[in-house]
Each structure stands twice: as C-alpha cells, then as structure tokens.
Design a protein around this motif. Structure first.
Motif, PDB file in Angstrom:
ATOM      1  N   ALA A 152       0.832  -1.207   0.000  1.00 51.46           N
ATOM      2  CA  ALA A 152       0.000   0.000   0.000  1.00 51.46           C
ATOM      3  C   ALA A 152       0.866   1.257   0.000  1.00 51.46           C
ATOM      4  O   ALA A 152       0.582   2.221  -0.726  1.00 51.46           O
ATOM      5  CB  ALA A 152      -0.930   0.000   1.210  1.00 51.46           C
ATOM      6  N   HIS A 153       1.936   1.247   0.806  1.00 47.16           N
ATOM      7  CA  HIS A 153       2.817   2.433   0.845  1.00 47.16           C
ATOM      8  C   HIS A 153       3.558   2.590  -0.479  1.00 47.16           C
ATOM      9  O   HIS A 153       3.690   3.706  -0.996  1.00 47.16           O
ATOM     10  CB  HIS A 153       3.808   2.338   1.998  1.00 47.16           C
ATOM     11  N   ALA A 154       4.008   1.489  -1.050  1.00 52.15           N
ATOM     12  CA  ALA A 154       4.711   1.552  -2.332  1.00 52.15           C
ATOM     13  C   ALA A 154       3.807   2.133  -3.423  1.00 52.15           C
ATOM     14  O   ALA A 154       4.257   2.923  -4.260  1.00 52.15           O
ATOM     15  CB  ALA A 154       5.206   0.168  -2.737  1.00 52.15           C
ATOM     16  N   GLU A 155       2.530   1.778  -3.401  1.00 54.37           N
ATOM     17  CA  GLU A 155       1.580   2.328  -4.377  1.00 54.37           C
ATOM     18  C   GLU A 155       1.401   3.829  -4.168  1.00 54.37           C
ATOM     19  O   GLU A 155       1.323   4.589  -5.143  1.00 54.37           O
ATOM     20  CB  GLU A 155       0.237   1.602  -4.272  1.00 54.37           C
ATOM     21  N   ARG A 156       1.312   4.268  -2.906  1.00 56.07           N
ATOM     22  CA  ARG A 156       1.179   5.708  -2.620  1.00 56.07           C
ATOM     23  C   ARG A 156       2.404   6.471  -3.118  1.00 56.07           C
ATOM     24  O   ARG A 156       2.291   7.545  -3.703  1.00 56.07           O
ATOM     25  CB  ARG A 156       1.007   5.947  -1.119  1.00 56.07           C
ATOM     26  N   VAL A 157       3.587   5.904  -2.881  1.00 53.12           N
ATOM     27  CA  VAL A 157       4.813   6.595  -3.283  1.00 53.12           C
ATOM     28  C   VAL A 157       4.963   6.573  -4.807  1.00 53.12           C
ATOM     29  O   VAL A 157       5.429   7.548  -5.397  1.00 53.12           O
ATOM     30  CB  VAL A 157       6.050   6.005  -2.586  1.00 53.12           C
ATOM     31  N   GLU A 158       4.541   5.490  -5.442  1.00 54.30           N
ATOM     32  CA  GLU A 158       4.558   5.457  -6.911  1.00 54.30           C
ATOM     33  C   GLU A 158       3.726   6.612  -7.474  1.00 54.30           C
ATOM     34  O   GLU A 158       4.167   7.328  -8.391  1.00 54.30           O
ATOM     35  CB  GLU A 158       4.022   4.133  -7.435  1.00 54.30           C
ATOM     36  N   GLN A 159       2.542   6.802  -6.933  1.00 50.27           N
ATOM     37  CA  GLN A 159       1.692   7.906  -7.386  1.00 50.27           C
ATOM     38  C   GLN A 159       2.367   9.251  -7.120  1.00 50.27           C
ATOM     39  O   GLN A 159       2.359  10.146  -7.970  1.00 50.27           O
ATOM     40  CB  GLN A 159       0.334   7.865  -6.689  1.00 50.27           C
ATOM     41  N   ALA A 160       2.987   9.383  -5.948  1.00 45.99           N
ATOM     42  CA  ALA A 160       3.677  10.627  -5.602  1.00 45.99           C
ATOM     43  C   ALA A 160       4.866  10.876  -6.524  1.00 45.99           C
ATOM     44  O   ALA A 160       5.147  12.021  -6.888  1.00 45.99           O
ATOM     45  CB  ALA A 160       4.126  10.591  -4.140  1.00 45.99           C
ATOM     46  N   ASP A 181      10.315  14.539  -1.467  1.00 46.90           N
ATOM     47  CA  ASP A 181      10.565  14.061  -0.107  1.00 46.90           C
ATOM     48  C   ASP A 181      11.408  12.787  -0.205  1.00 46.90           C
ATOM     49  O   ASP A 181      11.723  12.310  -1.293  1.00 46.90           O
ATOM     50  CB  ASP A 181       9.260  13.873   0.677  1.00 46.90           C
ATOM     51  N   ARG A 182      11.796  12.243   0.945  1.00 46.80           N
ATOM     52  CA  ARG A 182      12.724  11.106   0.929  1.00 46.80           C
ATOM     53  C   ARG A 182      12.145   9.865   0.290  1.00 46.80           C
ATOM     54  O   ARG A 182      12.854   9.122  -0.388  1.00 46.80           O
ATOM     55  CB  ARG A 182      13.197  10.796   2.355  1.00 46.80           C
ATOM     56  N   ASP A 183      10.855   9.607   0.513  1.00 46.96           N
ATOM     57  CA  ASP A 183      10.269   8.409  -0.084  1.00 46.96           C
ATOM     58  C   ASP A 183      10.216   8.530  -1.604  1.00 46.96           C
ATOM     59  O   ASP A 183      10.517   7.569  -2.320  1.00 46.96           O
ATOM     60  CB  ASP A 183       8.875   8.146   0.489  1.00 46.96           C
ATOM     61  N   ILE A 184       9.835   9.691  -2.105  1.00 50.81           N
ATOM     62  CA  ILE A 184       9.837   9.896  -3.557  1.00 50.81           C
ATOM     63  C   ILE A 184      11.263   9.751  -4.086  1.00 50.81           C
ATOM     64  O   ILE A 184      11.491   9.110  -5.117  1.00 50.81           O
ATOM     65  CB  ILE A 184       9.248  11.275  -3.915  1.00 50.81           C
ATOM     66  N   ASP A 185      12.209  10.340  -3.377  1.00 49.58           N
ATOM     67  CA  ASP A 185      13.610  10.232  -3.783  1.00 49.58           C
ATOM     68  C   ASP A 185      14.074   8.774  -3.787  1.00 49.58           C
ATOM     69  O   ASP A 185      14.767   8.339  -4.705  1.00 49.58           O
ATOM     70  CB  ASP A 185      14.471  11.065  -2.843  1.00 49.58           C
ATOM     71  N   SER A 186      13.681   8.010  -2.792  1.00 50.76           N
ATOM     72  CA  SER A 186      14.049   6.590  -2.739  1.00 50.76           C
ATOM     73  C   SER A 186      13.454   5.823  -3.914  1.00 50.76           C
ATOM     74  O   SER A 186      14.110   4.962  -4.515  1.00 50.76           O
ATOM     75  CB  SER A 186      13.571   5.974  -1.419  1.00 50.76           C
ATOM     76  N   PHE A 187      12.208   6.129  -4.260  1.00 49.90           N
ATOM     77  CA  PHE A 187      11.576   5.494  -5.416  1.00 49.90           C
ATOM     78  C   PHE A 187      12.333   5.874  -6.687  1.00 49.90           C
ATOM     79  O   PHE A 187      12.587   5.039  -7.561  1.00 49.90           O
ATOM     80  CB  PHE A 187      10.108   5.926  -5.505  1.00 49.90           C
ATOM     81  N   TRP A 188      12.715   7.149  -6.781  1.00 54.51           N
ATOM     82  CA  TRP A 188      13.496   7.627  -7.930  1.00 54.51           C
ATOM     83  C   TRP A 188      14.826   6.881  -8.032  1.00 54.51           C
ATOM     84  O   TRP A 188      15.229   6.432  -9.093  1.00 54.51           O
ATOM     85  CB  TRP A 188      13.704   9.134  -7.779  1.00 54.51           C
ATOM     86  N   HIS A 189      15.516   6.721  -6.876  1.00 52.02           N
ATOM     87  CA  HIS A 189      16.784   5.974  -6.863  1.00 52.02           C
ATOM     88  C   HIS A 189      16.584   4.567  -7.428  1.00 52.02           C
ATOM     89  O   HIS A 189      17.400   4.077  -8.218  1.00 52.02           O
ATOM     90  CB  HIS A 189      17.326   5.854  -5.440  1.00 52.02           C
ATOM     91  N   THR A 190      15.516   3.906  -7.001  1.00 50.18           N
ATOM     92  CA  THR A 190      15.247   2.543  -7.454  1.00 50.18           C
ATOM     93  C   THR A 190      14.984   2.520  -8.957  1.00 50.18           C
ATOM     94  O   THR A 190      15.447   1.612  -9.664  1.00 50.18           O
ATOM     95  CB  THR A 190      14.055   1.952  -6.682  1.00 50.18           C
ATOM     96  N   HIS A 191      14.272   3.504  -9.448  1.00 50.88           N
ATOM     97  CA  HIS A 191      14.025   3.618 -10.889  1.00 50.88           C
ATOM     98  C   HIS A 191      15.347   3.795 -11.643  1.00 50.88           C
ATOM     99  O   HIS A 191      15.599   3.119 -12.652  1.00 50.88           O
ATOM    100  CB  HIS A 191      13.086   4.811 -11.140  1.00 50.88           C
TER     101      HIS A 191
END
Length: 202
Positions: A41-49, A68-78
């Motif tokens: 659920a959190h991963a889906e929220r951050v994907e949208q963000a 924010d850090r979670d968006i940045d972390s998702f970006w790093h993974t991408h």
C-alpha cells in the motif's frame, strides 16, 4: 550534462508519465532484503507521488522541485534499472533526467536554497493535487521527511529569474538529490504551456 534527442510538448510528457510501467520499481521497493521493505500500500502511494513529482518537474521547468525522501528513494530505485530509466526518460522528456545528489550540502546558502525548494515543492504539490506528499508519516514516522535535493541548474543567462513560491511553511528534513538541467536551461515544454509563479530571489 543532459543529452537531448528531441523536445516533448507538455501534453506528450504528461501522457508518458501517466503511461510509465513502474510495477517492477514498486515491487523492488517492497523487497525486505534488496529494497526498502515498504508495504504494498505504501509503495503504491509513493509510486503515485513519484509520478506527481515528475509532473511538477514537467509543468514548472523554472522552479526547483525537491522530492521528499520516499519519492527520492523510489526515484533511486528507478534509476538503478538503468536501461529502463533511460528509455523512460526519453519517452517522458526527450532527454535523460539526471539525478543531482549535492543540493543543500555546499554551504549555508545552498542549504537555505534546499529548504526553500522543499517548502515550495510541498506547497505546490498540495495546490496541484489537493493532498500532501505521502512522507514518512504514512510509514509510522512523525512527519514528512524531505530529501536534501531539488533541481540543480547550471549558470543561467543574465536576466534569468530563479523562481520559487514564498509561503510560510515549516521546514522539514529533505533528501540529498535533485535534477541536473541542461546548460542552456531550455525547457522541455513550450513557454505558452508553462504556469507562472512568483519570482523569489535566489
């Protein structure tokens, strides 16, 4: 350096952002050993963000957009899926979107600029999408954890305005990253498609 093959219109960029297949990236963030161990659920929220972050980058090419850090972390993974990230950047922007990990770390003036970019981005995100960035609170934290990052531009031509939004928003801790813009500061969208913002001194 940002390599441009061709420019995209804002409509093309927004459609490409919406069409991104971020399922593999989302899956990786939920992995307990090789990811962040986020809930689905959190991963889906951050994907949208993250999609929304990319949308802000596209719509406001003259603003420093700081995730924010979670968006940045998702970006790093991408980014770590290098072939996919390069292809996705080409589809979205017509050029590679570089990650700049030093904003806020290069002295007091730079740190102040990073805080201002973070505040402006949170305010803009809320205004554009009607809700706050997901932040650390969604994972049981105490508040938004912003990254020490934003959009890093090279030397601007004389007379170029460095734009921002000045509002009384409480500063937060941010991630260490950003976007490296092309040397010529050419926006990837036509001027008529940009939304104006109040000009703030750099």
């Amino acid at each position: 350096m940002t390599t441009r093959s061709h420019s995209k219109t804002l409509a093309q960029t927004l459609a490409a952002i919406e069409a991104l297949d971020l399922g593999p990236i989302r899956f990786k963030t939920t992995h307990p050993d090789d990811g962040y161990g986020w809930s689905s659920a959190h991963a889906e929220r951050v994907e949208q963000a993250y999609r929304r972050y990319l949308t802000l980058v596209a719509k406001y090419p003259l603003l420093s957009i700081a995730p924010d850090r979670d968006i940045d972390s998702f970006w790093h993974t991408h980014i770590l899926d290098t072939k996919k990230y390069a292809a996705d950047c080409e589809a979205m922007f017509g050029h590679f979107l570089h990650h700049f990990p030093y904003l806020g770390l290069r002295g007091e003036e730079d740190a102040a600029a990073q805080i201002k970019a973070s505040e402006s981005t949170r305010e803009l995100y809320l205004s554009e999408f009607g809700e706050a960035m997901p932040g650390a609170a969604a994972q049981g934290g105490t508040g938004i954890a912003a990254a020490w990052c934003g959009i890093e531009r090279e030397a601007a031509p004389v007379g170029t305005a460095w734009c921002g939004i000045e509002r009384g928003v409480q500063p937060v801790v941010a991630a260490w990253c950003g976007i490296e813009r092309p040397v010529d500061n050419s926006p990837s969208v036509r001027p008529a498609e940009r939304t104006s913002a109040r000009v703030a001194p750099r």
